[in-house]
Write an enzyme that holds these catalytic residues in place. Structure first.
Site, PDB file in Angstrom:
ATOM      1  N   CYS A  71       0.835  -1.208   0.000  1.00 39.53           N
ATOM      2  CA  CYS A  71       0.000   0.000   0.000  1.00 39.53           C
ATOM      3  C   CYS A  71       0.870   1.259   0.000  1.00 39.53           C
ATOM      4  O   CYS A  71       1.494   1.594   1.008  1.00 39.53           O
ATOM      5  CB  CYS A  71      -0.907  -0.045   1.230  1.00 39.53           C
ATOM      6  N   CYS A  74       0.001   3.914   2.549  1.00 38.75           N
ATOM      7  CA  CYS A  74       0.435   3.468   3.884  1.00 38.75           C
ATOM      8  C   CYS A  74       1.886   3.878   4.133  1.00 38.75           C
ATOM      9  O   CYS A  74       2.227   4.362   5.213  1.00 38.75           O
ATOM     10  CB  CYS A  74       0.309   1.951   4.020  1.00 38.75           C
TER      11      CYS A  74
END
Length: 145
Positions: A71, A74
């Site tokens: 991600c 993230c």
């Protein structure tokens, strides 16, 4: 908060549950078992073994960043989350890698990443999906305290 109230804190190093008088939270409490600092002002990395206990037993605000290695948002938010942890030393900041510890993350119904969930005494009290800058993380957490 009465001065005789005690709170449970899970040690980020050995996962022992400690009972700390509330008035001592500002005095850098240490684990009775391993002598590590209980409030680190840095995110605690959770594992499949420590996630449930940390979420269920901590009686101070505990913010868990659910993230995954693939991600990109993230990874962009990670330093912001670390910066927010430094600004709120009496709050437990923790990270749970959902692609590594799927079973630990599953009960929380995470649908998008990153997602931050705030727990207190095992109860979810708020959640926020999407990457945020540190100042917005701090404001959000302070609004819940």
């Amino acid at each position: 908060m009465s001065s005789s109230q005690s709170l449970h804190l899970v040690c980020p190093k050995c996962a022992a549950t400690n009972r700390i008088p509330a008035e001592r939270l500002n005095q850098s409490p240490v684990c009775g078992k391993c002598q590590s600092s209980l409030l680190t002002a840095a995110p605690v990395v959770l594992t499949g073994q420590t996630a449930h206990k940390t979420i269920q037993k901590n009686e101070v605000l505990t913010i868990v960043d659910f993230w995954a290695s693939w991600c990109q948002p993230c990874h962009m938010m990670a330093p912001q989350f670390e910066q927010a942890a430094k600004q709120l030393p009496n709050v437990v900041f923790a990270k749970l890698q959902t692609d590594k510890f799927e079973q630990a993350a599953a009960p929380h119904g995470i649908r998008s990443l990153p997602t931050m969930v705030v727990f207190k005494g095992g109860q979810e009290i708020a959640r926020q999906s999407g990457a945020l800058p540190s100042n917005q993380i701090v404001q959000w957490v302070q609004s819940l305290a």
